[in-house]
Design an enzyme around this catalytic site. Structure first.
Site, short mmCIF file in Angstrom:
data_model
loop_
_atom_site.label_atom_id
_atom_site.label_comp_id
_atom_site.label_asym_id
_atom_site.label_seq_id
_atom_site.Cartn_x
_atom_site.Cartn_y
_atom_site.Cartn_z
N LYS A 188 33.13 -24.47 45.85
CA LYS A 188 34.51 -24.41 46.37
C LYS A 188 34.53 -23.73 47.74
CE LYS A 188 39.17 -23.04 44.78
NZ LYS A 188 39.94 -22.39 43.69
N SER A 203 43.76 -25.10 41.78
CA SER A 203 43.38 -25.27 43.16
C SER A 203 41.96 -25.80 43.37
CB SER A 203 43.53 -23.93 43.89
OG SER A 203 42.59 -22.99 43.41
N SER A 244 43.09 -22.29 38.00
CA SER A 244 42.55 -23.15 39.06
C SER A 244 41.22 -23.82 38.73
CB SER A 244 42.39 -22.37 40.36
OG SER A 244 43.65 -22.20 40.96
#
Lengths: 93, 480
Positions: free
Chosen positions: B81, B156, B180
């Site tokens: 990420k 997310s 997330s």
């Protein structure tokens, strides 16, 4: 929250927002604050962060964690503006 | 040679390396080719690292030399990420305010993974600073759901998850502050773990909500997540909130006691989601793997409003450091104050919203009614949830659906922040309580002629990831 208050908060937080965008944000903030206000109905409010057992001091030796200057160049390289060994900013006074 | 990426797990890839069926380089090339074909459609990657093949060659050397003694994750292709620092590489939290920034150090999770010599394929798209539930808040475009490209991948960590679901990486790292890792995992059909708060160091994770953030793994199986978690967990002197990790010797055995907060799962939840959730419980019971018990946790509904009071407060504090002076983007004005204002205009809409709300709930006149009250409610929720795991009526796990709906269409919630926030209603509990939680695929539902994945969430007592893995594996066994 009225526009004046929101504008003041934006100034404090150092963000510049157009009046038009500010109005949209004001609407959002009102809806969100109304939603989160339901927590006010929960009984028992004396607890603080300490009750979570999450917050406690962590100490380390009061010495040099590493040799002075070994990271300076790498860190300074990321500064948008520099002058020699300093991060450069506009005049403050 | 052709490697069937859609059948591959970490264990199978390792078997392939050790048997000589394929090399780490072959595998990396297979993923790079797939990325080349598919990423333009999905937008899971923000950057593909140009040295992936040479990383794989290094791994091959180690595998050749050490064989079965080589580290478990050696040569495994991962995507990271875009809020986790890898030294020398760009990292932006999908924000324009970090444009051009290169990490000056490795996150501890990355340092620990590097000991295994995996292959970092690239960095994954996300909502800006991890604020969102759809990746629509990325400054670099939305990530699409591989099962239906008109729908969101979730967020997310949408890029990290979509990459695994579309076979653009074997596994990935995300971060989880309210769901997330788990919510996109449910939307895309992957397994996602939110570890116990502090069990994986936050050092080198770009902060959103420091009292809630944790790095978590995403994979195709429970076992893959377990391998990644074991590699990353442990106390870190560089994160004072991190905790020791001890592998449990005794594996939890069925039948497991599953607590279901039935009243909470009813309201506002899609009928197909509820049906799938009940069916999953029934299958576990029929197989003799679990006993299901209704539990009453009346404070659960307050987790989300408490969260959305605490999180803007922490966001406004954490994002104060982006000033155009120390690193990242800089927009010049007439004086220093204008430099700040112009530079901070680069934040997206959601960041501005949370900064303003956070400044409000922390301000002198309102802190007691909002932030301090939310902190108190958080403590109460935590107490209530933890009590369910102890005493004579203790349950092994609490189970809920991961999300109240399957993946929603792109744009559906983009203009309505509150409806976006509600996507976290089940997942946020674990962050508020600091406990570990795992999302496991539990089947599909059909929408507009497309099969969309669904997931169930298991929550466990602090540090009991082992229990989540055991129950998660049981779900994998009984899933149709």
């Amino acid at each position: 929250m009225d526009q004046k208050e929101l504008k003041h908060l934006a100034e404090l937080a150092r963000i510049r927002i157009s009046d038009e965008k500010l109005e949209a944000l004001r609407g959002d903030c009102d809806v969100i604050l109304k939603y989160v206000s339901q927590i006010k109905g929960v009984e028992g409010g004396a607890q603080t962060m300490e009750d979570l057992g999450l917050v406690h001091n962590v100490m380390r030796e009061d010495g040099e964690p590493h040799e002075s200057g070994i990271y300076s160049e790498e860190l300074l390289r990321e500064a948008p503006e520099r002058e020699g060994q300093f991060v450069k900013v506009k005049k403050i006074l | 040679m052709k490697i069937s990426l859609n059948q591959l797990t970490i264990a199978k890839a390792r078997q392939g390396f050790l048997s000589g069926a394929f090399t780490a380089r072959d595998l990396t090339e297979a993923y790079l080719k797939k990325i080349e074909e598919k990423n333009a459609d999905i937008n899971a990657y923000l950057e593909v690292f140009d040295d992936a093949e040479s990383q794989a060659e290094e791994a091959d050397k180690i595998i050749k030399k050490k064989g079965a003694e080589s580290p478990q994750l050696c040569g495994i292709p991962l995507v990271i990420k875009d809020n986790i620092l890898i030294k020398g590489r760009c990292v932006s939290a999908a924000s324009k305010i970090l444009e051009g920034y290169r990490a000056t150090y490795d996150a501890t999770a990355i340092t620990k993974l590097k000991n295994h010599h995996p292959v970092f394929l690239g960095r994954a798209n996300m909502d800006e600073f991890a604020m969102g539930a759809s990746t629509e808040n990325s400054a670099f475009g939305v990530t699409k759901n591989p099962h239906d490209e008109t729908r969101v991948a979730g967020g997310s960590s949408g890029g990290s998850v979509a990459a695994v679901a579309a076979d653009l990486a074997l596994a990935s790292l995300g971060s989880d502050t309210a769901g997330s890792v788990r919510q996109p995992s449910a939307f895309c059909g992957t397994v996602g773990l939110k570890p116990t708060y502090g069990s994986v160091s936050r050092y080198g994770l770009i902060a959103m909500g420091s009292s809630l953030d944790v790095i978590g793994p995403i994979g195709k199986t429970v076992e893959d997540c377990e391998l990644l978690f074991s590699a990353m967990a442990g106390r870190d002197p560089l994160d004072s909130t991190s905790i020791e990790h001890s592998e449990r010797v005794k594996k939890p055995m069925p039948p497991f006691t599953i607590g279901v907060p039935g009243n909470f799962v009813k309201e506002g939840v899609d009928a197909d989601v509820v049906a799938n959730f009940r069916e999953t419980l029934a299958r576990l019971e029929r197989a003799g793997l679990a006993q299901v018990r209704e539990i009453n946790l009346p404070l659960l509904p307050y987790s989300l409003p408490a969260y959305y009071t605490i999180i803007p407060a922490e966001v406004s504090t954490n994002l104060a450091r982006f000033d155009g002076v120390k690193y990242g983007a800089h927009v010049s004005g007439n004086n220093l104050l204008e430099d700040y204002l112009e530079t901070r205009a680069l934040f997206g809409h959601e960041a501005h919203r949370r900064i303003l709300l956070g400044t409000y709930v922390l301000s002198a006149g309102h802190a007691d009614a909002y932030y301090n009250k939310a902190t108190a409610v958080r403590a109460l929720v935590r107490k209530e949830v933890c009590a369910a795991f102890s005493g004579k009526d203790a349950v092994d796990v609490i189970m809920t659906p991961t999300t109240p709906t399957p993946a929603f269409p792109i744009g559906e919630k983009a203009q309505d922040p509150l409806s976006m926030y509600l996507a976290d209603i089940f997942t946020v509990i674990a962050n508020i309580a600091g406990i570990p939680a795992l999302s496991v695929p539990s089947g599909v539902t059909v929408r507009d002629g497309k099969s969309l994945p669904l997931g169930v969430q298991l929550m466990g007592a602090h540090r009991r990831e082992d229990m989540l893995f055991a129950v998660g594996s049981a779900i994998e066994q009984v899933r149709g």
